[in-house]
Design an enzyme around this catalytic site. Structure first.
Site, PDB file in Angstrom:
ATOM      1  N   ASP A 251      21.771  78.332  28.609  1.00  0.00           N
ATOM      2  CA  ASP A 251      22.105  77.516  29.913  1.00  0.00           C
ATOM      3  C   ASP A 251      20.798  76.681  30.434  1.00  0.00           C
ATOM      4  O   ASP A 251      19.662  76.887  30.168  1.00  0.00           O
ATOM      5  CB  ASP A 251      22.167  78.790  30.967  1.00  0.00           C
ATOM      6  CG  ASP A 251      22.924  78.355  32.100  1.00  0.00           C
ATOM      7  OD1 ASP A 251      24.117  78.338  32.205  1.00  0.00           O
ATOM      8  OD2 ASP A 251      22.004  77.865  33.092  1.00  0.00           O
TER       9      ASP A 251
ATOM     10  N   ASN B 208      21.503  67.795  39.201  1.00  0.00           N
ATOM     11  CA  ASN B 208      22.558  66.731  39.496  1.00  0.00           C
ATOM     12  C   ASN B 208      22.508  66.433  41.119  1.00  0.00           C
ATOM     13  O   ASN B 208      22.699  65.175  41.212  1.00  0.00           O
ATOM     14  CB  ASN B 208      24.061  67.702  39.848  1.00  0.00           C
ATOM     15  CG  ASN B 208      24.598  67.696  38.250  1.00  0.00           C
ATOM     16  OD1 ASN B 208      25.029  66.444  37.859  1.00  0.00           O
ATOM     17  ND2 ASN B 208      25.247  68.945  37.814  1.00  0.00           N
TER      18      ASN B 208
ATOM     19  N   HIS C 223      25.907  62.879  39.290  1.00  0.00           N
ATOM     20  CA  HIS C 223      26.764  63.604  38.380  1.00  0.00           C
ATOM     21  C   HIS C 223      26.639  62.915  37.045  1.00  0.00           C
ATOM     22  O   HIS C 223      26.837  63.568  36.074  1.00  0.00           O
ATOM     23  CB  HIS C 223      27.930  63.727  39.200  1.00  0.00           C
ATOM     24  CG  HIS C 223      28.628  64.804  38.661  1.00  0.00           C
ATOM     25  ND1 HIS C 223      28.516  66.126  39.017  1.00  0.00           N
ATOM     26  CD2 HIS C 223      29.652  65.064  37.579  1.00  0.00           C
ATOM     27  CE1 HIS C 223      29.444  66.967  38.576  1.00  0.00           C
ATOM     28  NE2 HIS C 223      30.158  66.220  37.467  1.00  0.00           N
TER      29      HIS C 223
ATOM     30  N   ASP D 205      26.006  64.275  33.524  1.00  0.00           N
ATOM     31  CA  ASP D 205      26.779  64.394  32.080  1.00  0.00           C
ATOM     32  C   ASP D 205      26.032  63.924  30.991  1.00  0.00           C
ATOM     33  O   ASP D 205      25.864  64.488  29.944  1.00  0.00           O
ATOM     34  CB  ASP D 205      27.979  63.361  32.494  1.00  0.00           C
ATOM     35  CG  ASP D 205      29.025  63.931  33.356  1.00  0.00           C
ATOM     36  OD1 ASP D 205      28.756  65.285  33.730  1.00  0.00           O
ATOM     37  OD2 ASP D 205      30.022  63.319  33.787  1.00  0.00           O
TER      38      ASP D 205
ATOM     39  N   GLU E 213      27.439  74.109  32.064  1.00  0.00           N
ATOM     40  CA  GLU E 213      26.074  73.610  31.522  1.00  0.00           C
ATOM     41  C   GLU E 213      25.599  74.744  30.457  1.00  0.00           C
ATOM     42  O   GLU E 213      24.407  74.879  30.352  1.00  0.00           O
ATOM     43  CB  GLU E 213      24.814  73.257  32.575  1.00  0.00           C
ATOM     44  CG  GLU E 213      25.420  74.072  33.906  1.00  0.00           C
ATOM     45  CD  GLU E 213      24.650  75.289  34.107  1.00  0.00           C
ATOM     46  OE1 GLU E 213      25.632  76.237  34.148  1.00  0.00           O
ATOM     47  OE2 GLU E 213      23.465  75.549  34.374  1.00  0.00           O
TER      48      GLU E 213
HETATM   49  P1  GH3 Z   1      20.068  78.420  36.787  1.00  0.00           P
HETATM   50  O1  GH3 Z   1      18.667  77.855  36.161  1.00  0.00           O
HETATM   51  O2  GH3 Z   1      19.948  79.648  37.244  1.00  0.00           O
HETATM   52  O3  GH3 Z   1      20.861  78.406  35.563  1.00  0.00           O
HETATM   53  O4  GH3 Z   1      20.571  77.373  37.875  1.00  0.00           O
HETATM   54  P2  GH3 Z   1      21.494  76.373  37.744  1.00  0.00           P
HETATM   55  O5  GH3 Z   1      21.269  75.334  38.914  1.00  0.00           O
HETATM   56  O6  GH3 Z   1      21.368  75.663  36.269  1.00  0.00           O
HETATM   57  O7  GH3 Z   1      22.594  76.950  37.854  1.00  0.00           O
HETATM   58  P3  GH3 Z   1      24.142  76.772  38.764  1.00  0.00           P
HETATM   59  O8  GH3 Z   1      25.097  77.908  38.167  1.00  0.00           O
HETATM   60  O9  GH3 Z   1      23.745  77.289  40.185  1.00  0.00           O
HETATM   61  O10 GH3 Z   1      24.538  75.510  38.761  1.00  0.00           O
HETATM   62  C1  GH3 Z   1      25.194  74.813  37.670  1.00  0.00           C
HETATM   63  C2  GH3 Z   1      25.513  73.371  37.860  1.00  0.00           C
HETATM   64  O11 GH3 Z   1      26.274  72.788  36.750  1.00  0.00           O
HETATM   65  C3  GH3 Z   1      26.353  73.267  39.038  1.00  0.00           C
HETATM   66  C4  GH3 Z   1      27.615  72.275  38.643  1.00  0.00           C
HETATM   67  O12 GH3 Z   1      27.846  71.183  39.403  1.00  0.00           O
HETATM   68  C5  GH3 Z   1      26.772  71.786  37.404  1.00  0.00           C
HETATM   69  N1  GH3 Z   1      27.867  71.381  36.179  1.00  0.00           N
HETATM   70  C6  GH3 Z   1      28.632  72.091  35.736  1.00  0.00           C
HETATM   71  N2  GH3 Z   1      29.534  71.269  34.830  1.00  0.00           N
HETATM   72  C7  GH3 Z   1      28.895  69.982  34.759  1.00  0.00           C
HETATM   73  C8  GH3 Z   1      29.185  68.757  34.337  1.00  0.00           C
HETATM   74  O13 GH3 Z   1      30.217  68.851  33.512  1.00  0.00           O
HETATM   75  N3  GH3 Z   1      28.783  67.914  34.471  1.00  0.00           N
HETATM   76  C9  GH3 Z   1      27.769  67.833  35.376  1.00  0.00           C
HETATM   77  N4  GH3 Z   1      27.242  66.846  35.856  1.00  0.00           N
HETATM   78  N5  GH3 Z   1      27.335  68.843  36.138  1.00  0.00           N
HETATM   79  C10 GH3 Z   1      27.880  70.188  35.803  1.00  0.00           C
HETATM   80 MG    MG Z   2      22.162  76.672  34.678  1.00  0.00          MG
END
Ligand code: GH3
Ligand code: MG
Length: 317
Positions: A187, A195, A200, A204, A231
């Site tokens: 992860d 982001n 965004h 990606d 992610e």
């Molecule tokens: P941690 O270190 O605890 O994993 O924190 P984190 O911020 O990585 O985890 P969190 O679950 O809070 O946030 C994940 C983010 O990933 C939020 C979401 O907007 C972003 N995300 C999920 N799918 C995609 C995608 O396909 N593209 C983009 N650009 N962002 C994405």
């Molecule tokens: Mg994360």
């Protein structure tokens, strides 16, 4: 017939891989020879004179289409068809029944069992060629659609659906063979902040680069990478024990930070980092897909809790 090999034959004009591969199954060698003469110009032709031989060839040589005689001693065409449709490795190979039986109930039964077509004997070469061509085209189209349905559009690696199906198959195989198998879950750290800071689109791009690092690190043909959620990625490593999986996880961790993808708002490094969880089913241990998945997930959680940008791993008992 000169050069006529009872198992594999083609006319030798083209490399055999370039031609679709057909399997002709008939207990009468003379019938097989007739089919061979009709089809060998355009296809690689595999041949079997019994249901048992046909099943073995299908598992090992993966023909693109099967021409299956209905009436055979020991195992008839219906039974062969049923067994092929029950096996995940062979279930998508189209089957055309070839039969001297003209009654509709025989045809109906064959189609019910999953055959795509029926050709009656005595065969007409032009009809055989035309139907084979049509069904091969349909098979190629459905293979392509199936492969798209299993891919993640953003990163090009497999998607969660593919992974879930594959994990069940692979764990079953590992338990049967008493072999080891591992999962690496990964992860991206502080990806929400990434982001928020870079947008965004950049997010990606970052995910594509993470997928690229995974592809670079995984070298074995049996290994699979999937995007499991936003992610989060997962790597399935057949025949891989704990130390091998931990080494690979370390390679992935390093590969990603070495890309030096700027992440000014991360609390662990100035670059994008990942946390990883490794779960292993050792040799001779029975385990379910769920148990292995939960183990890898719990290890990933520990890695996050312990400060991120690190690897935790454990083995099932
Ligand atoms: P941690 O270190 O605890 O994993 O924190 P984190 O911020 O990585 O985890 P969190 O679950 O809070 O946030 C994940 C983010 O990933 C939020 C979401 O907007 C972003 N995300 C999920 N799918 C995609 C995608 O396909 N593209 C983009 N650009 N962002 C994405
Ligand atoms: Mg994360």
């Amino acid at each position: 017939m000169p050069g006529f090999n009872p198992m594999i034959a083609n006319d030798g004009n083209f490399p055999s891989q370039a031609k679709p591969r057909l399997l002709v199954v008939d207990d009468q060698p003379t019938n097989i020879q007739v089919m061979y003469q009709i089809l060998a110009q355009d296809y690689q032709v595999l041949m079997a004179t019994s249901g048992k031989q046909a099943l073995a060839l299908c598992e090992n040589k993966h023909p693109d289409l099967i021409l299956l005689d209905l009436i055979m001693p020991e195992m008839d065409g219906y039974e062969v068809c049923q067994l092929l449709k029950r096996n995940t490795v062979t279930k998508d190979i189209p089957i055309i029944f070839i039969t001297a039986q003209t009654d509709e109930s025989a045809e109906e039964k064959g189609l019910d069992l999953g055959a795509v077509d029926f050709i009656s004997k005595p065969i007409n070469p032009r009809i055989v060629r035309a139907r084979v061509k049509t069904h091969l085209m349909l098979k190629a189209q459905s293979d392509l659609l199936r492969s798209w349905a299993y891919l993640d559009g953003l990163t090009g690696v497999h998607n969660r659906r593919y992974f879930d199906e594959h994990l069940t198959t692979e764990i079953g195989r590992a338990v049967r063979n008493n072999s080891a198998m591992s999962l690496v879950m990964l992860d991206v750290d502080f990806f929400k902040r990434y982001n928020d800071k870079y947008g965004h689109q950049a997010g990606d791009d970052c995910l594509r680069r993470v997928a690229h690092s995974l592809r670079t690190s995984l070298m074995r043909p049996g290994d699979h990478i999937a995007r499991y959620g936003g992610e989060e990625f997962v790597c399935l490593l057949p025949e891989t024990g704990f130390s091998g999986a931990m080494q690979l996880a370390e390679q992935i961790r390093k590969e990603i930070i070495d890309q030096q993808i700027e992440h000014a708002d991360s609390s662990v490094a100035p670059y994008v980092t990942v946390s990883l969880g490794v779960g292993t089913k050792p040799e001779n241990v029975h385990a379910s897909a769920n148990a292995l998945m939960s183990l890898a997930d719990a290890q990933l959680y520990k890695a996050k809790e312990a400060g991120r940008h690190r690897i935790f791993g454990a083995e099932l008992k």
